[in-house]
Design a protein around this motif. Structure first.
Motif, short mmCIF file in Angstrom:
data_model
loop_
_atom_site.label_atom_id
_atom_site.label_comp_id
_atom_site.label_asym_id
_atom_site.label_seq_id
_atom_site.Cartn_x
_atom_site.Cartn_y
_atom_site.Cartn_z
N LYS A 164 0.80 -1.22 0.00
CA LYS A 164 0.00 0.00 0.00
C LYS A 164 0.84 1.28 0.00
CE LYS A 164 -4.42 -0.99 -0.09
NZ LYS A 164 -5.31 -0.44 -1.14
N LEU A 165 1.83 1.33 0.88
CA LEU A 165 2.54 2.59 1.11
C LEU A 165 4.03 2.32 1.26
CD1 LEU A 165 2.28 5.66 1.63
CD2 LEU A 165 1.92 5.12 4.06
N TRP A 166 4.85 3.00 0.43
CA TRP A 166 6.29 2.78 0.43
C TRP A 166 7.02 4.12 0.50
CZ3 TRP A 166 3.04 1.23 -3.55
CH2 TRP A 166 2.65 -0.13 -3.55
N PHE A 167 8.29 4.05 0.84
CA PHE A 167 9.09 5.28 0.86
C PHE A 167 10.48 4.97 0.33
CE2 PHE A 167 10.90 3.39 4.60
CZ PHE A 167 12.18 3.93 4.70
N PHE A 168 11.14 6.01 -0.12
CA PHE A 168 12.56 5.93 -0.50
C PHE A 168 13.22 7.23 -0.05
CE2 PHE A 168 16.24 6.54 -3.24
CZ PHE A 168 16.87 5.32 -3.11
N ALA A 169 14.35 7.14 0.64
CA ALA A 169 15.02 8.32 1.18
C ALA A 169 16.52 8.23 0.90
CB ALA A 169 14.77 8.44 2.69
N SER A 170 17.14 9.40 0.84
CA SER A 170 18.58 9.46 0.59
C SER A 170 19.13 10.75 1.16
CB SER A 170 18.86 9.39 -0.92
OG SER A 170 20.21 9.73 -1.20
N TYR A 171 20.39 10.70 1.55
CA TYR A 171 21.09 11.91 1.99
C TYR A 171 22.55 11.80 1.56
CZ TYR A 171 22.82 15.77 4.84
OH TYR A 171 23.39 16.94 5.25
N GLN A 172 23.09 12.87 1.01
CA GLN A 172 24.47 12.88 0.55
C GLN A 172 25.15 14.15 1.04
OE1 GLN A 172 25.06 13.31 -3.70
NE2 GLN A 172 27.05 12.30 -3.64
N LYS A 173 26.39 14.02 1.47
CA LYS A 173 27.20 15.17 1.84
C LYS A 173 28.48 15.12 1.02
CE LYS A 173 29.64 17.46 5.69
NZ LYS A 173 29.17 18.82 5.37
N LYS A 174 28.76 16.24 0.33
CA LYS A 174 29.98 16.36 -0.47
C LYS A 174 30.78 17.54 0.06
CE LYS A 174 29.62 15.63 -4.92
NZ LYS A 174 29.24 15.74 -6.34
N TYR A 175 32.04 17.29 0.37
CA TYR A 175 32.88 18.36 0.92
C TYR A 175 34.23 18.34 0.22
CZ TYR A 175 35.57 21.22 4.17
OH TYR A 175 36.36 22.19 4.72
N ARG A 176 34.72 19.53 -0.11
CA ARG A 176 36.03 19.64 -0.74
C ARG A 176 36.73 20.87 -0.20
NH1 ARG A 176 38.56 17.83 -5.69
NH2 ARG A 176 40.29 19.22 -6.20
N GLU A 177 38.03 20.73 0.06
CA GLU A 177 38.86 21.84 0.52
C GLU A 177 40.06 21.96 -0.41
OE1 GLU A 177 41.77 21.91 4.11
OE2 GLU A 177 39.85 22.67 4.87
N ASP A 178 40.28 23.18 -0.93
CA ASP A 178 41.38 23.42 -1.87
C ASP A 178 42.24 24.57 -1.37
OD1 ASP A 178 40.97 21.88 -4.63
OD2 ASP A 178 39.00 22.43 -3.86
N GLU A 179 43.55 24.39 -1.52
CA GLU A 179 44.49 25.46 -1.26
C GLU A 179 44.82 26.13 -2.59
OE1 GLU A 179 48.60 25.90 1.28
OE2 GLU A 179 48.53 24.34 -0.25
N VAL A 180 44.55 27.43 -2.70
CA VAL A 180 44.78 28.17 -3.94
C VAL A 180 46.12 28.90 -3.84
CG1 VAL A 180 43.86 29.91 -5.51
CG2 VAL A 180 42.29 28.46 -4.20
N LEU A 181 46.97 28.71 -4.86
CA LEU A 181 48.31 29.29 -4.86
C LEU A 181 48.38 30.50 -5.78
CD1 LEU A 181 50.55 26.08 -5.07
CD2 LEU A 181 49.62 27.20 -3.04
N ASP A 182 49.21 31.45 -5.40
CA ASP A 182 49.49 32.60 -6.25
C ASP A 182 50.19 32.11 -7.51
OD1 ASP A 182 51.10 34.83 -7.41
OD2 ASP A 182 50.22 35.95 -5.75
N PRO A 183 49.67 32.41 -8.71
CA PRO A 183 50.26 31.87 -9.94
C PRO A 183 51.65 32.42 -10.23
CG PRO A 183 48.56 33.48 -10.46
CD PRO A 183 48.49 33.25 -8.98
N VAL A 184 52.04 33.52 -9.60
CA VAL A 184 53.37 34.10 -9.84
C VAL A 184 54.38 33.61 -8.83
CG1 VAL A 184 54.68 36.25 -10.03
CG2 VAL A 184 52.34 36.15 -10.90
N THR A 185 54.03 33.70 -7.54
CA THR A 185 54.99 33.35 -6.48
C THR A 185 54.89 31.91 -6.03
OG1 THR A 185 53.50 34.01 -4.69
CG2 THR A 185 54.87 35.73 -5.70
N GLY A 186 53.72 31.28 -6.26
CA GLY A 186 53.52 29.93 -5.76
C GLY A 186 53.17 29.88 -4.29
N ASN A 187 53.01 31.03 -3.64
CA ASN A 187 52.65 31.07 -2.22
C ASN A 187 51.15 30.87 -2.05
OD1 ASN A 187 55.33 31.65 -1.47
ND2 ASN A 187 55.01 33.85 -1.83
N PRO A 188 50.72 30.31 -0.92
CA PRO A 188 49.28 30.14 -0.67
C PRO A 188 48.55 31.48 -0.62
CG PRO A 188 50.56 28.79 0.84
CD PRO A 188 51.54 29.69 0.15
N MET A 189 47.40 31.55 -1.31
CA MET A 189 46.57 32.76 -1.30
C MET A 189 45.41 32.62 -0.32
SD MET A 189 46.28 33.58 -5.39
CE MET A 189 45.08 34.90 -5.13
#
Length: 699
Positions: A164-189
């Motif tokens: 008679k009665l059904w369910f479907f459930a889902s949960y997703q967590k996506k996480y990303r961490e990036d270090e961005v570098l200065d294209p000239v010096t190569g130092n972290p920005m």
């Protein structure tokens, strides 16, 4: 062998066996003929036959995205407007040609995702993916910083009440961490975090053997702390918040030969950008024949904090009738829907004076006004040709005859003392003042937000379709028509334009070559309309929101030469003669099943897109008093010139009260011719494969 629709159906068996991204956009790349687009919105055939004035060719904005029938296409940009956990996909059908009348769109692809449902048995899944910079080779060029990412999700489906009665459930967590570098010096920005959470819930109630009610909810809140582009300076960085909730309620009733379906849904989408630096005004600085760095040219803060919402409400009903006669079988479908798209925006120019500056480097102090008319020079905000009449005015007085500043500007610039400021006198003026400049550069041009206010515009549409699929012996004909009517409303709630009913006939003919359901030849001819999106409702409907003044700095003060938005002068109007863009498609093809598990198909497709949309500055193209060749016309298209369009072309007797008009591009067209060959082996003996070749010729 009864369909001329060109489509591919992807299921978990395919997508989980191939190295793709874990989202439905990446899955589109598995479909023959689908090609990537610079904006991350894949498309096929003529769906990328577009080039903006800035030269960004090959962008895609003509796709339609459906999730269990919920249209999650972003009606502002024409791209996908929602994300979800790929684990919930039961199958994804991608239509690339020969689209029958029951579907909107057609110039791009149509992505139809069908999600999983619960049943009488319990099923579920749990996964966790991770990756970081220690799992990849070292970057010997020092251009990419460290990163770490994980992606985890669960699904669960089963009975609430068996049978008679059904369910479907889902949960997703996506996480990303990036270090961005200065294209000239190569130092972290900076470090950028991307945190996304996708929830999904569906309940299915089989009320009787013939009655079913389904309720669905999903959302996709996402927060991104900044840009991963190393060329984006920290002072120009933005954080983004996006996502929204989606709801759908659907009822289905079955009789012996008839099915009724009624539904209602709401799609919500937010996209907000918050500048990292908001206490200093944005200041783009132009350098001429002087060395400069990216930071030199991009001073001050991020400029504008903007919060937008793109919502859609739709209600619809459809009928499907099966009829078996002595003269073949018929599947008759018909439906009607009502949609409302709303675009909400609250934008605030940041900084102490609510202005965005375009300045001149101190080392270039003394350059003349003439340097900024027309092309200008690299990095500078040039005054376009159409701005000159607004600045000078017909009497040579800046168009400020009633302004207290008129005497000041006349005394400063009227060097021959005749009481009129000529073009030559204006061109001779030199920029040299830094008074009030946010970073101490030379004042030239700025945009000031004199009134900030949230506002919303909308479009409302009615659509219907009627089609019949008739099969008689080895022949199948699908003939149908789709009708669409759209009305746009400005921020006061008043109608800004109404496009009358447009009718799109579509017909296909299929012949089962040997009557065994293994080989066919087919043809299709039909029209697809491309309803005008709410970005144009916004352009022509922002009457109560922020009012922006464009100014140049003359002497010791700013002079306003154009006002955008606000109740006084609309930025744009829909021209009375504007028509809805459309695409006509003609296609022929052949398909054959080889053995038990292979198929070969060949198609040729021709498309013609007409009534292309464009915006016009009537001062530049339609001023009847401009004399061609006059040195003062600054490139205007006067009467008799190749580009002159009289006001009557746009449906006007005279110039309307707006800066621009949205109209049909005179002579504009997009043409496409393409061929596609696909060889596919369906899964058997533990393997499957596909090989396709596509040739595209687009102008």
């Amino acid at each position: 062998t009864t369909s001329a629709t060109i489509s591919s159906t992807l299921n978990l068996d395919i997508v989980e066996s191939l190295p793709t991204g874990r989202d439905y956009q990446s899955y589109l790349q598995l479909v023959p003929g689908v090609k990537p687009s610079p904006n991350g919105n894949p498309s096929s055939k003529s769906g990328v036959n577009y080039q903006d004035i800035g030269g960004a060719a090959g962008t895609s904005s003509d796709n339609v995205y459906l999730i269990d029938g919920v249209d999650v296409t972003d009606h502002q940009t024409g791209t996908f407007g929602a994300r979800f956990n790929s684990e919930i996909i039961q199958e994804q059908q991608v239509i690339t040609g020969g689209v029958p009348a029951e579907f909107a769109g057609g110039s791009g692809l149509i992505s139809k995702v069908v999600t999983k449902s619960g049943g009488d048995e319990w099923h579920g899944s749990l996964n966790y993916y991770l990756q970081n910079d220690s799992l990849v080779a070292k970057d010997e060029h020092n251009t990419s910083g460290g990163f770490s990412t994980y992606d985890t999700a669960f699904t669960l489906g089963g009975p609430i009440v068996k049978e008679k009665l059904w369910f479907f459930a889902s949960y997703q967590k996506k996480y990303r961490e990036d270090e961005v570098l200065d294209p000239v010096t190569g130092n972290p920005m900076r470090t950028v975090d991307d945190d996304a959470r996708y929830a999904f819930f569906k309940a299915t109630w089989q009320i009787t053997d013939n009655d079913r009610l389904t309720a669905t909810f999903f959302n996709d809140p996402t927060e991104i702390s900044g840009s991963r582009n190393p060329n984006t300076l920290n002072n120009r960085d933005f954080a983004r918040k996006q996502g929204g909730d989606n709801y759908k309620l659907e009822y289905t009733r079955d009789w012996t030969n008839l099915r009724l379906n009624a539904y209602g849904f709401r799609h919500e989408g937010e996209q907000s950008d918050i500048p990292a630096v908001s206490d200093v005004s944005l200041n783009n600085v132009a350098f001429r024949n002087l060395p400069s760095t990216l930071a030199d040219r991009n001073q001050g803060g991020g400029g504008t904090a903007i919060s937008t919402e793109r919502n859609r409400d739709e209600f619809g009903v459809s009928l499907e009738y099966y009829l078996d006669t002595g003269f073949g079988t018929h599947t008759i479908k018909g439906g009607f829907s009502y949609s409302e798209n709303e675009y909400f925006e609250d934008s605030r120019i940041t900084g102490p004076d609510q202005a965005r500056y375009f300045s001149i480097a101190q080392g270039n102090a003394g350059v003349t006004f003439a340097d900024f008319v027309g092309p200008g020079w690299a990095g500078a905000r040039s005054i376009v040709a159409a701005d000159m009449p607004r600045i000078l005015g017909e009497t040579g007085g800046f168009g400020i005859a009633n302004s207290a500043d008129r005497a000041y500007f006349t005394g400063l610039l009227d060097t021959d003392g005749n009481g009129v400021i000529s073009t030559a006198e204006m061109n001779a003026y030199q920029f040299s003042s830094s008074v009030g400049n946010p970073t101490g550069q030379v004042n030239n041009y700025r945009i000031v937000e004199v009134a900030a206010a949230p506002y919303s515009v909308s479009s409302k549409g009615k659509t219907f379709y009627l089609q019949d699929t008739w099969t008689l012996n080895q022949w199948t004909v699908n003939a149908g028509v789709r009708g669409e009517e759209w009305t746009h409303f400005d921020s006061t709630g008043a109608q800004s334009v109404k496009f009358d009913w447009e009718f799109a006939p579509r017909v296909s003919l299929v012949y089962d070559l040997f009557g065994d359901g293994r080989a066919k030849i087919f043809g299709f001819a039909g029209r697809y309309y491309d309803p005008i999106r709410t970005n144009m409702s916004d352009f022509a409907g922002n009457l109560t929101g922020p009012e922006l003044h464009e100014q140049i700095f003359i002497g010791d003060r700013w002079l306003t030469f154009r006002s955008r938005g606000g109740p006084k002068t609309p930025d744009a109007l829909f021209a009375p003669s504007t028509r809805t863009p459309y695409t006509d498609e003609f296609m022929i093809g052949f398909s054959n099943t080889i053995g038990q598990d292979m198929s070969l198909s060949v198609t040729a497709t021709k498309r013609k897109t007409r009534d292309v949309l464009e915006d016009y500055d009537l001062t530049l193209y339609s001023d009847p008093e401009v004399v061609a060749g006059d040195p003062a016309d600054y490139g205007h298209a006067g009467p008799g010139s190749a580009f002159y369009l009289p006001y009557s072309y746009f449906g006007y007797d005279g110039k309307p009260n707006s800066n621009y008009v949205i109209a049909t591009l005179a002579g504009g067209k997009r043409d496409y011719m393409g061929y596609e060959i696909t060889l596919q082996k369906f899964k058997s003996n533990h393997w499957q494969g596909m090989l396709s070749y596509t040739y595209n010729d687009a102008e």
